[in-house]
Design a protein around this motif. Sequence first.
Motif: not given
Length: 489
Positions: A40-48, A340-356
């Motif tokens: 949630k913290k990272q999406l709140k930052l990354a979205g904008p 934790l922030a690093v590995f959470t971000a890696i998981f998120m960007v990997a998911t985005e990469g697969i969808l893209a």
Amino acid sequence: MEMDDGDGGKCMESPLLPKTRDYEVHESRTKREDILTEVKKQLKLAGPLVVVNLLVYSLQVISVMFVGHLGELALAGASMATSFASVTGFSLMIGMASAMDTFCGQSYGAKQYHMLGIYMQRAMIVLLLVCIPLACIWANTGTILQFFGQDKEISAEAGKYARFMIPSIFAYALLQCLVRFLQAQNNVRPMMVTAGITTVLHMFTCWILVFKSGLGNKGAALANAISYWLNFLFLALYVWMSPSCKATWTGFSKEAFNDIPKYVRLAVPSATMTCLEIWSFEMMVLLSGLLPNPKLETSVLSISLNTCSMIYMIPLGLSGGVSTRVSNELGARRPQAARLAVFTAIFMVATEGILAAMTLILGHNIWGYCYSADEMVVKYVGEMLMLLALSHFFDGIQSILSGTARGCGWQKIGAIVNLGAYYLLGIPTSILLAFIYHIGGKGLWIGITVALLAQALVLLTITLRTNWEKEAVKAAARVESVMTPVQVL
């Protein structure tokens, strides 16, 4: 409670067993909650940040679109000048300003709020000084392009366009400093609002200056400068007037002139790290002009690069988010939260990469029609998108790891990794495949993909071997080195 011990005897059940299971369930639940909170913290930052990146990127795209209605020569000149400005100026400003990710982010995490304003002023001083020689380079764009063998007529047109873009570089430098200042304190929504207002106004500015003022394509260049300055002024007013910046902006200070060499020592490798990556992609377009059928190859490579740049805005936003989270947590001496922030971000960007990647693969046969009606171009673009799907996945992973490097202050390591990945491995592979094995533009892009994979693997290895407790100690030492005795107490 008695239990059979298996030999006919009796034994007492340990009261610790259910407690152990309860503890494990509780610990598992706590970890899940921590991960969800971090997401949630990272999406709140990354979205904008994704929106801001897209809007700022769109300013130059809109300008070139307006110029496209003036004819081929005007379009060619504007496109060449824009590419030249990106390579020689804008990428350098982005890189040098990103040193603030380390200094401001860690100071904010350590609650040394007033230092954010000091670092921002210090960065502005450094970047504005660098802008002076860059302005001289832009003033001679036409001559430089001709020296490197570009068409004389197009070079002259690009030179006129670049001269009208000179005010842009100063505004862009100041804007980047403000963006990093606000990003470090997790205050990103104002950037989205000001970027949105600027983009809307930019359309009207372009229309007036390109079609109504008689300036032609030079009006589009001037519109860029006006829009960058407006965006900067909007954000500057927000920082000056907003209560949310009261602790971080305490006014202009002579302290900004102290320790400038310290900032430069991190800004130079930071700029090197950024520029080495950006320049390699631009080099692919230049190399495509040396291939057989250069018009087709250059057109398709340009379309691929534009597509890549557009979808990269999502990983770029996540990269900015993880850079802020890591630097904040290390500054606050919470090393495991940074990890934790690093590995959470890696998981998120990997998911985005697969969808893209799935989206690119599904739409590879029709995307080319957005740029051309030529069946040959459309087919070639479709083939390139299959490669782009793979390269985007690796690009996303490396963007998160590069953001981690900025948050930790590893810019020197990042610069060395990028030098090796792109210039000792990627570009030689591109040249080998394109010119020796005659794979053409696809060979150029395969080389870039190899570079992205190598960059991601090396940075991932470094990240996995990181002692986060030591990184927190380094961050504390960096912050405490600028604290006065009163502040320490």
